[in-house]
Design a protein around this motif. Structure first.
Motif, PDB file in Angstrom:
ATOM      1  N   TRP A   5       0.520 -48.694  28.116  1.00  0.00           N
ATOM      2  CA  TRP A   5       0.836 -48.820  29.546  1.00  0.00           C
ATOM      3  C   TRP A   5       2.300 -49.191  29.692  1.00  0.00           C
ATOM      4  O   TRP A   5       2.814 -50.050  28.953  1.00  0.00           O
ATOM      5  CB  TRP A   5      -0.001 -49.914  30.184  1.00  0.00           C
ATOM      6  CG  TRP A   5      -1.473 -49.670  30.239  1.00  0.00           C
ATOM      7  CD1 TRP A   5      -2.309 -49.429  29.178  1.00  0.00           C
ATOM      8  CD2 TRP A   5      -2.300 -49.670  31.410  1.00  0.00           C
ATOM      9  NE1 TRP A   5      -3.598 -49.272  29.625  1.00  0.00           N
ATOM     10  CE2 TRP A   5      -3.619 -49.423  30.985  1.00  0.00           C
ATOM     11  CE3 TRP A   5      -2.046 -49.858  32.761  1.00  0.00           C
ATOM     12  CZ2 TRP A   5      -4.689 -49.358  31.868  1.00  0.00           C
ATOM     13  CZ3 TRP A   5      -3.108 -49.793  33.653  1.00  0.00           C
ATOM     14  CH2 TRP A   5      -4.409 -49.539  33.217  1.00  0.00           C
ATOM     15  N   ILE A  65      -2.943 -51.321  24.886  1.00  0.00           N
ATOM     16  CA  ILE A  65      -4.129 -52.117  25.203  1.00  0.00           C
ATOM     17  C   ILE A  65      -5.340 -51.397  24.614  1.00  0.00           C
ATOM     18  O   ILE A  65      -5.625 -50.258  24.999  1.00  0.00           O
ATOM     19  CB  ILE A  65      -4.320 -52.283  26.721  1.00  0.00           C
ATOM     20  CG1 ILE A  65      -3.083 -52.906  27.365  1.00  0.00           C
ATOM     21  CG2 ILE A  65      -5.550 -53.149  27.011  1.00  0.00           C
ATOM     22  CD1 ILE A  65      -3.165 -52.978  28.883  1.00  0.00           C
ATOM     23  N   LYS A  84      -6.128 -43.971  32.481  1.00  0.00           N
ATOM     24  CA  LYS A  84      -6.160 -45.417  32.235  1.00  0.00           C
ATOM     25  C   LYS A  84      -7.394 -46.024  32.908  1.00  0.00           C
ATOM     26  O   LYS A  84      -7.860 -45.533  33.941  1.00  0.00           O
ATOM     27  CB  LYS A  84      -4.894 -46.074  32.808  1.00  0.00           C
ATOM     28  CG  LYS A  84      -3.569 -45.512  32.273  1.00  0.00           C
ATOM     29  CD  LYS A  84      -3.337 -45.904  30.834  1.00  0.00           C
ATOM     30  CE  LYS A  84      -1.918 -45.596  30.374  1.00  0.00           C
ATOM     31  NZ  LYS A  84      -1.618 -44.152  30.366  1.00  0.00           N
ATOM     32  N   SER A 122      -8.245 -49.048  26.651  1.00  0.00           N
ATOM     33  CA  SER A 122      -7.850 -49.008  28.067  1.00  0.00           C
ATOM     34  C   SER A 122      -7.540 -47.599  28.564  1.00  0.00           C
ATOM     35  O   SER A 122      -7.078 -47.443  29.694  1.00  0.00           O
ATOM     36  CB  SER A 122      -6.614 -49.884  28.292  1.00  0.00           C
ATOM     37  OG  SER A 122      -5.489 -49.328  27.632  1.00  0.00           O
ATOM     38  N   ALA A 181      -6.994 -53.440  31.586  1.00  0.00           N
ATOM     39  CA  ALA A 181      -5.634 -53.833  31.970  1.00  0.00           C
ATOM     40  C   ALA A 181      -5.629 -55.206  32.642  1.00  0.00           C
ATOM     41  O   ALA A 181      -4.723 -56.018  32.418  1.00  0.00           O
ATOM     42  CB  ALA A 181      -5.035 -52.787  32.903  1.00  0.00           C
ATOM     43  N   LEU A 196       2.912 -53.113  30.125  1.00  0.00           N
ATOM     44  CA  LEU A 196       1.901 -53.912  29.434  1.00  0.00           C
ATOM     45  C   LEU A 196       1.819 -53.589  27.957  1.00  0.00           C
ATOM     46  O   LEU A 196       1.242 -54.363  27.187  1.00  0.00           O
ATOM     47  CB  LEU A 196       0.527 -53.693  30.077  1.00  0.00           C
ATOM     48  CG  LEU A 196       0.381 -54.117  31.534  1.00  0.00           C
ATOM     49  CD1 LEU A 196      -1.003 -53.747  32.057  1.00  0.00           C
ATOM     50  CD2 LEU A 196       0.593 -55.616  31.669  1.00  0.00           C
ATOM     51  N   VAL A 210       2.231 -46.545  35.740  1.00  0.00           N
ATOM     52  CA  VAL A 210       1.811 -47.149  34.478  1.00  0.00           C
ATOM     53  C   VAL A 210       1.817 -46.155  33.321  1.00  0.00           C
ATOM     54  O   VAL A 210       1.600 -46.549  32.168  1.00  0.00           O
ATOM     55  CB  VAL A 210       0.405 -47.777  34.592  1.00  0.00           C
ATOM     56  CG1 VAL A 210       0.394 -48.868  35.655  1.00  0.00           C
ATOM     57  CG2 VAL A 210      -0.664 -46.737  34.866  1.00  0.00           C
TER      58      VAL A 210
END
Length: 383
Positions: free
Chosen positions: A280, A286, A176, A289, A181, A283, A74
């Motif tokens: 990420w 975020i 993270k 996160s 997430a 993703l 990630v």
């Protein structure tokens, strides 16, 4: 006698495992329309599921897709590019082994080392502190990646560097946090019916930190250990809740996980870190996160010390689809690169690089057994 058996043997018992597989298959066939999709959110679970044959044993009843649970996977291309920039600037960069080969938008740390850059392996955060202490003529940057499980150890290393004191040590903070997430995934309508939750992360943050999955999203989820019976018990419990229309976050790993987690580790983590926005792989950005160093610890932040910041990365040129794998949208064998262009010897993305990556797990344990996707899953199955 059962009480005399080592604990680990009971969680590897083939008879118990076969009984659980049979019960889940019957329940899904008779009471859940023949198929369910669940997501595991831990790279160690992904490997254990592939290695033990659980995925194959449940193939026609349960599709297990991998989520964003591998810390190396990630890590965003933007962060890898910034780490490469630090290494190319003449600093000594220390990192865990899997990060070496993770590609950024154009190159990797391994390639920088091959060109003469000072990129070295570290076996722990304290290993990096020891290296800095014994090499006062070098400016040392430790690449701090991982989830809530590794952050407390990095926090202790940062505190040790401050105490010594070391003027030549800093970190690139790229940690993270799992709960934000999972919220981001669910807000994107990931399309799974339940979660197999990570035992390692839950050991630190506790069951309570994940209760929102049931309270806000009405999804069943189970925290599981890593032996085959652990995992099958969790799947059995999730499907049982699905039949009953229940949503609860269950701790099925009580020998390691407590309701409030490991408060000592949490205190260590929050002593020098604070929530920060993070990007990420798969993703995107975020809010809240990631982890950044708190006020008062800025002098140990390599980004601030050297003015190197993560910048938006361009599209991956290889056609790598690790981002889709990490969102549960694609099973590794369905990637056009899998086992053709992308192999452990020539990885095109982090999910094939990392020992906990989904692509590496499929390649090592499930390649060629016909498990290229759910049979009869229709539109609900990952692609």
């Amino acid at each position: 006698m059962e009480a005399d058996r080592p604990l680990w043997e009971r969680f590897r018992d083939p008879g118990i495992a076969r009984a659980l597989v049979a019960r889940v298959r019957v329940r899904v066939a008779r009471e859940l329309g023949g198929h369910v999709s669940l997501m595991e959110v831990c790279g160690t679970h992904t490997v254990a599921i592939s290695r033990s044959g659980i995925r194959a044993a449940l193939r026609d009843a349960v599709t297990l897709v991998s989520g964003p649970g591998c810390p190396v996977c990630v890590t965003s291309p933007e962060d890898v590019d910034a780490m490469v920039a630090l290494a190319e600037s003449g600093l000594t960069v220390l990192t865990f082994g899997d990060m070496m080969r993770v590609p950024g938008s154009s190159t990797s740390l391994e390639a920088v080392r091959a060109r003469g850059g000072r990129v070295r392996l570290a076996y722990s955060p304290m290993d990096a502190v020891s290296y800095a202490a014994s090499h006062p003529d070098e400016q040392v940057v430790f690449l701090a990646v991982g989830f809530e499980t590794t952050a407390p150890g990095v926090a202790l290393a940062v505190a040790q560097a401050r105490e010594l004191p070391l003027a030549n040590f800093s970190i690139y903070p790229a940690h993270k946090l799992i709960p934000p997430a999972l919220r981001a995934l669910l807000d994107q309508e990931v399309g799974v019916q339940g979660f197999l939750l990570p035992g390692h992360v839950s050991t630190v943050i506790g069951r309570r930190a994940l209760a929102f999955l049931a309270e806000e999203y009405r999804l069943p989820a189970v925290i599981a250990g890593f032996e085959p019976v652990d995992i099958l018990m969790a799947i059995d419990r999730i499907t049982h809740m699905l039949v009953r229309g229940e949503a609860e976050v269950v701790n099925a790993y009580p020998r390691a996980v407590r309701e409030e987690g490991n408060t000592l580790a949490q205190r260590a983590m929050w002593s020098c870190f604070a929530p920060a926005d993070a990007a990420w792989r798969g993703l995107g950005p975020i809010p809240g996160s990631g982890l950044g160093l708190r006020d008062g610890w800025e002098d140990l932040d390599a980004c601030r010390r050297y003015g190197v910041w993560a910048q938006p990365a361009g599209a991956m040129r290889t056609g790598c689809r690790c981002g889709d794998v990490l969102r549960g949208l694609l099973l590794p064998p369905r990637c056009p690169l899998f086992a053709r262009v992308c192999t452990p010897a020539a990885p095109q993305g982090p999910c094939m690089v990392s020992s906990e990556g989904a692509c590496a797990a499929y390649y090592r344990y499930e390649r060629g057994d016909g498990d290229d996707g759910p049979q009869g899953a229709g539109a609900a199955g990952p692609r």
